[in-house]
Write a protein that holds these residues in place. Structure first.
Motif, PDB file in Angstrom:
ATOM      1  N   ILE A  89       0.854  -1.180   0.000  1.00  0.00           N
ATOM      2  CA  ILE A  89       0.000   0.000   0.000  1.00  0.00           C
ATOM      3  C   ILE A  89       0.891   1.231   0.000  1.00  0.00           C
ATOM      4  CG2 ILE A  89      -1.802   1.248   1.217  1.00  0.00           C
ATOM      5  CD1 ILE A  89      -2.733  -1.338   2.416  1.00  0.00           C
ATOM      6  N   THR A  90       1.036   1.834  -1.132  1.00  0.00           N
ATOM      7  CA  THR A  90       1.889   3.015  -1.247  1.00  0.00           C
ATOM      8  C   THR A  90       1.178   4.228  -0.671  1.00  0.00           C
ATOM      9  OG1 THR A  90       1.028   3.447  -3.456  1.00  0.00           O
ATOM     10  CG2 THR A  90       3.045   2.127  -3.292  1.00  0.00           C
ATOM     11  N   PRO A  91       1.897   5.207  -0.160  1.00  0.00           N
ATOM     12  CA  PRO A  91       1.265   6.395   0.407  1.00  0.00           C
ATOM     13  C   PRO A  91       0.420   7.123  -0.630  1.00  0.00           C
ATOM     14  CG  PRO A  91       3.580   6.280   1.023  1.00  0.00           C
ATOM     15  CD  PRO A  91       3.348   5.222  -0.010  1.00  0.00           C
ATOM     16  N   SER A  92      -0.700   7.652  -0.179  1.00  0.00           N
ATOM     17  CA  SER A  92      -1.596   8.377  -1.074  1.00  0.00           C
ATOM     18  C   SER A  92      -0.992   9.720  -1.453  1.00  0.00           C
ATOM     19  CB  SER A  92      -2.950   8.584  -0.397  1.00  0.00           C
ATOM     20  OG  SER A  92      -3.754   9.457  -1.153  1.00  0.00           O
ATOM     21  N   MET A  93      -1.252  10.136  -2.676  1.00  0.00           N
ATOM     22  CA  MET A  93      -0.791  11.438  -3.136  1.00  0.00           C
ATOM     23  C   MET A  93      -1.881  12.488  -2.967  1.00  0.00           C
ATOM     24  SD  MET A  93       1.269  10.233  -6.547  1.00  0.00           S
ATOM     25  CE  MET A  93       2.410  11.599  -6.443  1.00  0.00           C
ATOM     26  N   LEU A  94      -3.069  12.076  -2.508  1.00  0.00           N
ATOM     27  CA  LEU A  94      -4.195  12.993  -2.386  1.00  0.00           C
ATOM     28  C   LEU A  94      -4.733  13.094  -0.967  1.00  0.00           C
ATOM     29  CD1 LEU A  94      -6.227  12.006  -5.591  1.00  0.00           C
ATOM     30  CD2 LEU A  94      -4.860  14.060  -5.250  1.00  0.00           C
ATOM     31  N   GLN A 472      -7.797   9.042  -9.581  1.00  0.00           N
ATOM     32  CA  GLN A 472      -6.549   8.719  -8.885  1.00  0.00           C
ATOM     33  C   GLN A 472      -6.832   8.131  -7.501  1.00  0.00           C
ATOM     34  OE1 GLN A 472      -3.511   8.480  -9.707  1.00  0.00           O
ATOM     35  NE2 GLN A 472      -2.485   8.334  -7.721  1.00  0.00           N
ATOM     36  N   HIS A 473      -7.822   8.676  -6.812  1.00  0.00           N
ATOM     37  CA  HIS A 473      -8.200   8.141  -5.498  1.00  0.00           C
ATOM     38  C   HIS A 473      -8.706   6.709  -5.619  1.00  0.00           C
ATOM     39  CE1 HIS A 473     -10.059   7.762  -1.567  1.00  0.00           C
ATOM     40  NE2 HIS A 473     -11.248   7.602  -2.123  1.00  0.00           N
ATOM     41  N   TYR A 474      -9.557   6.435  -6.619  1.00  0.00           N
ATOM     42  CA  TYR A 474     -10.040   5.072  -6.824  1.00  0.00           C
ATOM     43  C   TYR A 474      -8.872   4.127  -7.163  1.00  0.00           C
ATOM     44  CZ  TYR A 474     -14.629   7.308  -7.075  1.00  0.00           C
ATOM     45  OH  TYR A 474     -15.764   8.033  -6.800  1.00  0.00           O
ATOM     46  N   HIS A 475      -7.919   4.627  -7.915  1.00  0.00           N
ATOM     47  CA  HIS A 475      -6.753   3.810  -8.249  1.00  0.00           C
ATOM     48  C   HIS A 475      -5.934   3.483  -7.003  1.00  0.00           C
ATOM     49  CE1 HIS A 475      -3.066   2.368 -10.030  1.00  0.00           C
ATOM     50  NE2 HIS A 475      -2.395   3.410  -9.559  1.00  0.00           N
ATOM     51  N   GLU A 476      -5.713   4.464  -6.153  1.00  0.00           N
ATOM     52  CA  GLU A 476      -4.946   4.234  -4.931  1.00  0.00           C
ATOM     53  C   GLU A 476      -5.636   3.237  -3.998  1.00  0.00           C
ATOM     54  OE1 GLU A 476      -2.779   8.631  -4.635  1.00  0.00           O
ATOM     55  OE2 GLU A 476      -4.438   8.108  -3.300  1.00  0.00           O
ATOM     56  N   CYS A 477      -6.982   3.203  -4.060  1.00  0.00           N
ATOM     57  CA  CYS A 477      -7.745   2.284  -3.214  1.00  0.00           C
ATOM     58  C   CYS A 477      -7.935   0.922  -3.863  1.00  0.00           C
ATOM     59  CB  CYS A 477      -9.103   2.890  -2.876  1.00  0.00           C
ATOM     60  SG  CYS A 477      -9.006   4.349  -1.819  1.00  0.00           S
ATOM     61  N   GLY A 478      -7.399   0.725  -5.061  1.00  0.00           N
ATOM     62  CA  GLY A 478      -7.503  -0.557  -5.730  1.00  0.00           C
ATOM     63  C   GLY A 478      -8.797  -0.767  -6.482  1.00  0.00           C
ATOM     64  N   CYS A 480      -9.666   0.955  -9.115  1.00  0.00           N
ATOM     65  CA  CYS A 480      -9.377   1.249 -10.519  1.00  0.00           C
ATOM     66  C   CYS A 480      -7.961   0.779 -10.810  1.00  0.00           C
ATOM     67  CB  CYS A 480      -9.526   2.747 -10.774  1.00  0.00           C
ATOM     68  SG  CYS A 480      -8.971   3.286 -12.391  1.00  0.00           S
ATOM     69  N   ALA A 481      -7.799  -0.034 -11.864  1.00  0.00           N
ATOM     70  CA  ALA A 481      -6.509  -0.673 -12.111  1.00  0.00           C
ATOM     71  C   ALA A 481      -5.442   0.307 -12.575  1.00  0.00           C
ATOM     72  CB  ALA A 481      -6.670  -1.784 -13.151  1.00  0.00           C
ATOM     73  N   GLN A 482      -5.830   1.348 -13.304  1.00  0.00           N
ATOM     74  CA  GLN A 482      -4.854   2.246 -13.903  1.00  0.00           C
ATOM     75  C   GLN A 482      -5.030   3.663 -13.385  1.00  0.00           C
ATOM     76  OE1 GLN A 482      -2.351   1.349 -15.916  1.00  0.00           O
ATOM     77  NE2 GLN A 482      -2.997  -0.770 -15.683  1.00  0.00           N
ATOM     78  N   PRO A 483      -3.935   4.382 -13.174  1.00  0.00           N
ATOM     79  CA  PRO A 483      -4.036   5.813 -12.855  1.00  0.00           C
ATOM     80  C   PRO A 483      -4.461   6.593 -14.088  1.00  0.00           C
ATOM     81  CG  PRO A 483      -1.751   5.204 -13.153  1.00  0.00           C
ATOM     82  CD  PRO A 483      -2.532   3.924 -13.226  1.00  0.00           C
TER      83      PRO A 483
END
Length: 525
Positions: A89-94, A472-478, A480-483
């Motif tokens: 789980i990488t740190p969120s950018m948002l 991007q938020h959905y991507h960070e939460c898994g 959404c597969a792609q940023p």
């Protein structure tokens, strides 16, 4: 083979574009106490750029350093499986780990956590508490803020956040600023758009379906309660006109009005469950504050007397006692409804020096539509066999059903808080309501009647930057597969027109950015 190679190139290019785009456009959200490095105060003049206009190189290094450390630590062979999974789980950018009371213009566009204990009404658990449990396989009862719950379901499987996470939009920031910074002094109502105006706010939130009105109202209530306000929050006025059961009430019309205004004696219908939902939510969110408020209105005294079997109300009775009286009954719908109306009257009479008051109703225009309650339709005298047309001579058809009007109910009409006839009864309480624009409620007025001085505030659809941040938020939460890339954001904005519900559908439930679906990737890029 050519399509697969092209898809891999597009995916790689999207990562490269995101890396460049995020650090030149998206906000730095490092976890240090200083917060973001710099910010812009407006997004309306920007297209596909972030609210942040510049970053220092040091801030950029802070933003990428946690991700680099996470990648290095995941290579250690002596880590346990659970620790390795945690490092993925990488740190969120948002996301910013700050309460709503600490947010400012610097955090516009970021995500933050709501405190669910401050808005229990927004979640279905509270609304299910007053009903018998449903059996296995039965659909659970709904209730609460539908927009907030939909956002939570979109990222439910990630396990990244313990509490609901929402975007701090510019529209939400302006709403909080205009309402929570307004002085409650003065008897006259003030428009929420009048800078420096005194007096309570009267405002109606409007906007297209999926623009985020419900989430904005829930965020406002959460922030107000965090600041020490007393807030009566109805996350959906639909609950006032459907669900539960209704019982007729005849006589004693003065008990049906929180303001104590006289009215003609007529039969109205009490909705006990909807009244007790209001009481239960207020007890859950404000038990200590209500216990410290002395009950002062005549309706409160009548409620306490009825709950005590006709005995005189005890000296020093509090508003909390009124709430408990309404929740204690299982058979007296009139007592529960009167307790809810007495609570409304007490809040309207509360001096601003004690605590500012916010009254918030979502799906407000439902109070001007149809109810789901019905009674047997009376047959005319000739069909029923009665000759004089009297009520005794009328029959009733069990096969037909006459829907009740909202004005036939006791509680629901009193929640038309922005109605011209209610302005005098609300005192210094601030009132913010939001309408629903869903297709299923098309028969309800989009613009209900408003009291003089009430403002109409438009909640805009998602901007290009907000669409990019959401994906991007959905991507960070898994979810959404792609940023997102610039091209994808442009395509998603065209497909959804900034509708948050449709964005969730395209990105999360029917993922157009899924890496395993090469045609979907090609169709969006």
């Amino acid at each position: 083979m050519h399509q697969q190679r092209l898809a891999r190139q597009l995916i790689a290019r999207s990562h490269s574009a995101l890396s460049e785009w995020l650090f030149t456009g998206l906000r730095n959200t490092s976890r240090d106490a200083a917060g973001p490095a710099s910010a812009s105060t407006s997004s309306s003049q920007q297209s596909c750029r972030s609210f942040t206009t510049s970053h220092s190189s040091a801030a950029e290094k802070k933003a990428v350093k946690p991700a680099a450390n996470a990648g290095a630590s995941s290579q250690a062979g002596d880590k346990s499986a659970a620790e390795d999974k945690k490092q993925e789980i990488t740190p969120s950018m948002l996301y910013v780990d700050l309460p709503s009371t600490s947010l400012s213009t610097q955090h516009i566009g970021n995500y933050y956590s709501l405190q669910p204990q401050l808005i229990p009404e927004a979640f279905p658990e509270l609304h299910q508490a007053l009903y018998a449990p449903r059996g296995p396989g039965e659909r659970p009862r709904r209730g609460g803020c539908s927009g907030l719950q939909a956002e939570g379901r979109a990222v439910a499987g990630s396990g990244r956040y313990q509490h609901p996470v929402v975007m701090y939009r510019e529209a939400v920031h302006l709403l909080m600023q205009q309402v929570l910074s307004r002085s409650s002094q003065g008897a006259g109502a003030a428009s929420a758009g009048d800078e420096g105006a005194a007096g309570p706010v009267r405002a109606l939130l409007q906007g297209a379906h999926g623009s985020g009105k419900s989430m904005a109202l829930a965020a406002l209530v959460e922030r107000a309660r965090a600041d020490g306000w007393v807030a009566l929050y109805i996350p959906s006025a639909r609950a006032l006109i459907r669900g539960g059961y209704f019982t007729p009430r005849s006589g004693a019309p003065s008990l049906a009005h929180a303001a104590g205004a006289p009215g003609a004696a007529r039969t109205t219908y009490d909705t006990q469950i909807s009244a007790q939902h209001i009481l239960l939510a207020m007890r859950t969110a404000h038990a200590q504050q209500l216990g410290g408020m002395r009950a002062q209105t005549a309706l409160s005294g009548a409620v306490l007397a009825r709950s005590a079997g006709g005995a005189k109300a005890k000296e020093g009775a509090t508003v909390g006692d009124v709430v408990e009286a309404g929740l204690a009954t299982d058979t007296d719908g009139g007592l529960a409804v009167d307790a809810a109306l007495a609570l409304l009257g007490e809040l309207a009479a509360l001096p601003p020096s004690v605590a500012p008051v916010l009254l918030a109703v979502d799906d407000y225009n439902c109070l001007y539509g149809r109810t789901a309650y019905g009674r047997p339709r009376a047959l005319d005298a000739s069909a029923a066999g009665g000759g004089d047309g009297s009520e005794e001579g009328q029959g009733y058809s069990a096969a037909t059903r006459q829907l009740l009007k909202v004005t036939d109910l006791t509680l629901a009409p009193q929640m038309r808080l922005l109605d011209p006839g209610m302005a005098h009864a609300l005192g210094n309480a601030h009132v913010v309501c939001a309408v629903t624009a869903t297709a299923s409620e098309s028969r309800m007025p989009a613009a209900p009647p408003l009291a003089p001085g009430a403002a109409v505030l438009e909640v805009p659809r998602l901007s290009p930057v907000e669409v990019a941040h959401a994906v991007q938020h959905y991507h960070e939460c898994g979810a959404c597969a792609q940023p997102p890339t610039h091209a994808q954001v442009k395509q998603l904005l065209t497909l959804t027109a900034g509708n948050w519900d449709e964005l969730r559908t395209l990105v999360v439930r029917a993922p157009l950015l899924a890496s395993h679906n090469k045609r979907a990737v090609l169709s969006v890029v």
